[in-house]
Scaffold this motif. Structure first.
Motif, PDB file in Angstrom:
ATOM      1  N   PRO A 440       0.830  -1.212   0.000  1.00 45.26           N
ATOM      2  CA  PRO A 440       0.000   0.000   0.000  1.00 45.26           C
ATOM      3  C   PRO A 440       0.864   1.262   0.000  1.00 45.26           C
ATOM      4  O   PRO A 440       1.976   1.274   0.512  1.00 45.26           O
ATOM      5  CB  PRO A 440      -0.784  -0.105   1.312  1.00 45.26           C
ATOM      6  CG  PRO A 440      -0.686  -1.533   1.728  1.00 45.26           C
ATOM      7  CD  PRO A 440       0.625  -2.022   1.218  1.00 45.26           C
ATOM      8  N   GLU A 459      -0.972   3.322  -9.988  1.00 50.27           N
ATOM      9  CA  GLU A 459      -0.939   2.357  -8.891  1.00 50.27           C
ATOM     10  C   GLU A 459      -1.686   1.104  -9.325  1.00 50.27           C
ATOM     11  O   GLU A 459      -2.787   1.176  -9.880  1.00 50.27           O
ATOM     12  CB  GLU A 459      -1.581   2.923  -7.628  1.00 50.27           C
ATOM     13  CG  GLU A 459      -1.512   1.941  -6.458  1.00 50.27           C
ATOM     14  CD  GLU A 459      -2.072   2.490  -5.158  1.00 50.27           C
ATOM     15  OE1 GLU A 459      -1.923   1.818  -4.116  1.00 50.27           O
ATOM     16  OE2 GLU A 459      -2.665   3.586  -5.181  1.00 50.27           O
ATOM     17  N   TYR A 461      -2.422  -3.381  -8.493  1.00 46.24           N
ATOM     18  CA  TYR A 461      -2.593  -4.389  -7.446  1.00 46.24           C
ATOM     19  C   TYR A 461      -2.624  -5.763  -8.097  1.00 46.24           C
ATOM     20  O   TYR A 461      -3.186  -5.942  -9.182  1.00 46.24           O
ATOM     21  CB  TYR A 461      -3.888  -4.120  -6.684  1.00 46.24           C
ATOM     22  CG  TYR A 461      -4.425  -5.303  -5.910  1.00 46.24           C
ATOM     23  CD1 TYR A 461      -3.726  -5.830  -4.821  1.00 46.24           C
ATOM     24  CD2 TYR A 461      -5.629  -5.899  -6.265  1.00 46.24           C
ATOM     25  CE1 TYR A 461      -4.223  -6.917  -4.112  1.00 46.24           C
ATOM     26  CE2 TYR A 461      -6.143  -6.982  -5.564  1.00 46.24           C
ATOM     27  CZ  TYR A 461      -5.435  -7.487  -4.486  1.00 46.24           C
ATOM     28  OH  TYR A 461      -5.916  -8.572  -3.792  1.00 46.24           O
ATOM     29  N   VAL A 483      -6.996   1.229  -6.001  1.00 45.10           N
ATOM     30  CA  VAL A 483      -6.058   0.538  -6.907  1.00 45.10           C
ATOM     31  C   VAL A 483      -6.631   0.405  -8.306  1.00 45.10           C
ATOM     32  O   VAL A 483      -6.189  -0.438  -9.091  1.00 45.10           O
ATOM     33  CB  VAL A 483      -5.657  -0.846  -6.344  1.00 45.10           C
ATOM     34  CG1 VAL A 483      -4.825  -0.695  -5.085  1.00 45.10           C
ATOM     35  CG2 VAL A 483      -6.886  -1.725  -6.101  1.00 45.10           C
ATOM     36  N   ASP A 543      -7.168 -10.603   0.435  1.00 45.70           N
ATOM     37  CA  ASP A 543      -7.283  -9.162   0.682  1.00 45.70           C
ATOM     38  C   ASP A 543      -8.751  -8.768   0.740  1.00 45.70           C
ATOM     39  O   ASP A 543      -9.594  -9.342   0.042  1.00 45.70           O
ATOM     40  CB  ASP A 543      -6.590  -8.368  -0.431  1.00 45.70           C
ATOM     41  CG  ASP A 543      -5.083  -8.528  -0.396  1.00 45.70           C
ATOM     42  OD1 ASP A 543      -4.502  -8.349   0.688  1.00 45.70           O
ATOM     43  OD2 ASP A 543      -4.487  -8.840  -1.443  1.00 45.70           O
ATOM     44  N   LYS A 554     -11.011  -0.255  -3.649  1.00 44.31           N
ATOM     45  CA  LYS A 554     -10.185   0.235  -2.541  1.00 44.31           C
ATOM     46  C   LYS A 554      -9.866  -0.949  -1.637  1.00 44.31           C
ATOM     47  O   LYS A 554     -10.768  -1.695  -1.243  1.00 44.31           O
ATOM     48  CB  LYS A 554     -10.939   1.306  -1.745  1.00 44.31           C
ATOM     49  CG  LYS A 554     -10.180   1.868  -0.547  1.00 44.31           C
ATOM     50  CD  LYS A 554     -11.053   2.874   0.187  1.00 44.31           C
ATOM     51  CE  LYS A 554     -10.383   3.413   1.441  1.00 44.31           C
ATOM     52  NZ  LYS A 554      -9.235   4.277   1.137  1.00 44.31           N
ATOM     53  N   LYS A 575      -3.910  -3.249   8.392  1.00 50.39           N
ATOM     54  CA  LYS A 575      -4.784  -2.075   8.286  1.00 50.39           C
ATOM     55  C   LYS A 575      -4.363  -1.006   9.290  1.00 50.39           C
ATOM     56  O   LYS A 575      -4.291   0.187   8.966  1.00 50.39           O
ATOM     57  CB  LYS A 575      -6.240  -2.484   8.537  1.00 50.39           C
ATOM     58  CG  LYS A 575      -7.220  -1.318   8.466  1.00 50.39           C
ATOM     59  CD  LYS A 575      -8.617  -1.715   8.894  1.00 50.39           C
ATOM     60  CE  LYS A 575      -8.750  -1.826  10.404  1.00 50.39           C
ATOM     61  NZ  LYS A 575     -10.158  -1.988  10.842  1.00 50.39           N
ATOM     62  N   ASN A 578      -1.054   0.665   8.322  1.00 55.94           N
ATOM     63  CA  ASN A 578      -1.208   1.624   7.227  1.00 55.94           C
ATOM     64  C   ASN A 578      -1.748   2.965   7.703  1.00 55.94           C
ATOM     65  O   ASN A 578      -1.536   3.991   7.051  1.00 55.94           O
ATOM     66  CB  ASN A 578      -2.128   1.049   6.145  1.00 55.94           C
ATOM     67  CG  ASN A 578      -1.476  -0.062   5.360  1.00 55.94           C
ATOM     68  OD1 ASN A 578      -0.255  -0.143   5.294  1.00 55.94           O
ATOM     69  ND2 ASN A 578      -2.279  -0.941   4.781  1.00 55.94           N
TER      70      ASN A 578
END
Length: 702
Positions: A440, A459, A461, A483, A543, A554, A575, A578
């Motif tokens: 992230p 970005e 993923y 993402v 995820d 997201k 989480k 981050n």
């Protein structure tokens, strides 16, 4: 004369190297308020004189994905015409071998692979030279008994360098399967992989890696018969290999052997196995993800489809290769370069010299991981160490951000010349396309770097199991905090995770995907394959995602690393980390808890580039990095800042840490605490800090 030229001539006349030195001079003569008014007027004129036209978005950015028919609430990219998935972009490029052949043709035999020695320019191999060397090396594999049916695996144990890619292409030319290794796996994992795949031939870059393998197989039954060294082996090394029943040759000797016993290429088919990518993982032995040519072609083609309308690739593009080729992120970027006949320059093998490599190479394509962008971001703000400098930097950023949100991407504005030129030059001055992934990234950092570098920065993923990618930001959408939409090669749906209160009906749940980029399964591990790919063919990523109103995804949580506290609350530490990492004072953080404890604790590594400024601003204290880290009041201030960010980020009371330990050495790949893609190795971190964690809990319970 343009506003930029006038500004530059003023700097030269006043003998100031840049705008920061001008600010120091001006503020010594005039009040700050007057300076700001005058600067704003001059900048407004300059901005109007140099503004560019926006690039049109590739789709309606408010509707980037749509629900497919079928009742599973799956979504697809709006770049697809129907509900099917994209498998390829060019008819003559359905395998990775055909990718290379197409690149050789469209480049007109241009430069392909480049490398350099210290303080030397790059030296290049042309596409035809790379093709010849790959055929020679591949022919030597066949001469020594390898084939698509019997003994198809070739181990590659090396840092990024031209010989790595030549070895990989040698495999593709003859329908063999490269199997990358990397030393940060550790000896147990390397031994596990060699035995799991029954590797008989292994290509290494340096003698140390050959010695490491010899240490692993010593006095054990093993399958290794041949090891090729990219450098020249010593007599002692050859003799040591002989004692273990292994023939050690230089790569040059292997190529000469293949040249004398040349075989015609045996091209692979799209459904053939292309690579086994062993994921380092954060727990247990690595798993070997089996990817076909079709898997990787689909993922790569989908990325190209997503960016071709705004940032098309071609033979003039140059890629800097430094992220590990053992992982799919770097491999997909390299495959994109091959497909378009572009050039790939390799770093010298030392990340501390990457800046020098980039200045010499002047790449146009630059994949990054968040840690690198965070470092650049911190360095830029660390240099803005006065109120006027910070004001100028902030004002310049706001002007470029406003342009960015209108679809204007450039590096020729007055702000680029006066404020952001230094960071652009440090990347070689020509970067026009960047990808960030693997972990992230803060939305604030991403948006700032997009503006500062002035290039298309996407970005994405994905994971090895989907050939590196399943989501990517859409061209024209320069917002952050998501993402992007599903890639055109796969569908995505969200599945209930009831124990964490994530429900698909609410647009939340575990991210699952299906499409031609989804891998075959794990090598010789049907049980783990069944745990990852369900009966309907959906890959479960682990995820947690959330659909945003514009059809982008997201990432909000992680399923695989959840644990319970003593009261039964579920905790997702990534989480929480981050949220805390947004603190200006923090470079890294590891949050820990378990079912025997009622609260969380954390190990925090303060940012060595920014801590002193933050402490002076927050507490009025000064000192060296080490001195500040040892002060109890600094630790308390950092904890208070974390709790503040946690409250602002919506963390529940039981998700906030109650105590922290200040650690001054960065978690890194070298010390075994991060994976090569810079993810935290949670088991290793827990074991490394076991005594510290116990002390933190003991202090809480006093």
């Amino acid at each position: 004369m343009s506003a930029i030229m006038l500004s530059q001539k003023l700097l030269q006349r006043l003998k100031f190297p840049d705008v920061y030195h001008v600010s120091q001079y001006i503020t010594s003569l005039y009040p700050p308020a007057l300076v700001r008014m005058a600067s704003m007027a001059d900048v407004t004129f300059s901005h109007l004189a140099t503004r560019s036209k926006p690039l049109p978005p590739v789709c309606d950015l408010q509707h980037q994905s749509v629900e497919v028919q079928g009742g599973e609430q799956a979504r697809r990219s709006v770049l697809l015409d129907g509900d099917g998935c994209m498998t390829h972009i060019y008819e003559d490029a359905r395998t990775l071998y055909e990718f290379f052949l197409r690149g050789a043709r469209v480049s007109n035999n241009g430069p392909c692979l480049g490398s350099r020695k210290p303080k030397q320019p790059y030296e290049w191999l042309s596409y035809s030279e790379v093709k010849e060397r790959a055929e020679n090396l591949g022919s030597s594999f066949l001469h020594r008994g390898h084939s698509k049916i019997t003994d198809p695996y070739i181990g590659i144990f090396s840092q990024n360098r031209p010989e790595w890619t030549i070895s990989e292409l040698a495999c593709y030319t003859y329908s063999l399967v490269p199997l990358p290794l990397y030393d940060t796996l550790g000896t147990e994992a390397i031994s596990h992989i060699i035995n799991k795949a029954s590797i008989s031939t292994l290509i290494c870059d340096v003698a140390d890696k050959i010695n490491l393998v010899l240490d692993i197989v010593q006095d054990k039954e093993h399958t290794v018969k041949t090891m090729g060294l990219m450098d020249t082996p010593t007599i002692q090394l050859v003799n040591r290999g002989h004692q273990a029943g292994i023939q050690i040759l230089s790569l040059h000797e292997m190529e000469e052997l293949g040249k004398a016993n040349h075989h015609q290429p045996v091209p692979p088919r799209p459904e053939d196995l292309a690579v086994i990518c062993f994921t380092s993982g954060t727990t247990g032995n690595p798993k070997g993800a089996m990817l076909t040519h079709g898997n990787i072609v689909a993922a790569t083609s989908a990325v190209i489809k997503s960016i071709e309308g705004s940032c098309p690739l071609g033979p003039s593009d140059v890629h800097i290769s430094y992220l590990p080729l053992a992982h799919m992120f770097e491999r997909v970027v390299q495959d994109m370069m091959f497909l378009h006949g572009a050039s790939m320059g390799f770093f010298q093998g030392d990340l501390h010299l990457l800046k020098d490599d980039m200045i010499i190479l002047k790449p146009t394509v630059f994949p990054v991981v968040p840690r690198l962008l965070n470092k650049m971001y911190d360095n830029i703000f660390g240099q803005a160490n006065t109120s006027v400098k910070r004001w100028l930097l902030g004002f310049a950023y706001r002007q470029k951000k406003a342009e960015l949100m209108k679809g204007i991407i450039r590096r020729d504005s007055v702000w680029d010349h006066l404020i952001f030129k230094k960071v652009q030059v440090s990347l070689g001055g020509r970067v026009r396309l960047m990808f960030v992934g693997a972990a992230p990234i803060s939305p604030a950092v991403l948006t700032f770097m997009r503006a500062a570098i002035g290039c298309h920065l996407y970005e994405g993923y994905g994971q090895a199991e989907c050939a590196g990618g399943c989501n990517l930001g859409m061209a024209g959408d320069w917002t952050a905090g998501h993402v992007g939409a599903p890639l055109p090669c796969n569908l995505i749906k969200l599945v209930d995770v009831a124990e964490m209160n994530y429900l698909a009906a609410n647009g939340e749940g575990e991210v699952c995907l299906k499409g031609p980029n989804v891998f075959l399964g794990y090598l010789k591990d049907p049980e783990k394959t069944k745990q990852t790919i369900d009966a309907d063919g959906w890959l479960h990523t682990g995820d947690i995602g959330k659909w945003l109103p514009n059809g982008t995804l997201k990432l909000v949580d992680r399923k695989k690393h959840i644990f319970k506290l003593a009261q039964g609350e579920y905790i997702a530490p990534e989480k929480i980390e981050n949220v805390y990492i947004r603190s200006e004072a923090i470079a890294q953080v590891f949050v820990h808890g378990d079912s025997l404890q009622a609260c969380l604790v954390a190990v925090v590594v303060p940012d060595p580039d920014f801590l002193s400024h933050w402490v002076k601003k927050t507490l009025g204290l000064e000192g060296s990095y080490q001195e500040l880290c040892e002060k109890e009041e600094v630790k308390s201030a950092i904890l208070n800042d974390m709790v503040r960010l946690g409250m602002e980020g919506g963390l529940k009371a039981f998700e906030q840490v109650k105590a922290i330990y200040i650690h001054t050495e960065m978690f890194s790949v070298n010390n075994g605490l991060l994976t090569p893609t810079l993810k935290a190795k949670r088991n290793e971190l827990q074991q490394h800090f076991r005594a510290t964690i116990d002390e933190l809990y003991a202090g809480i319970h006093k």
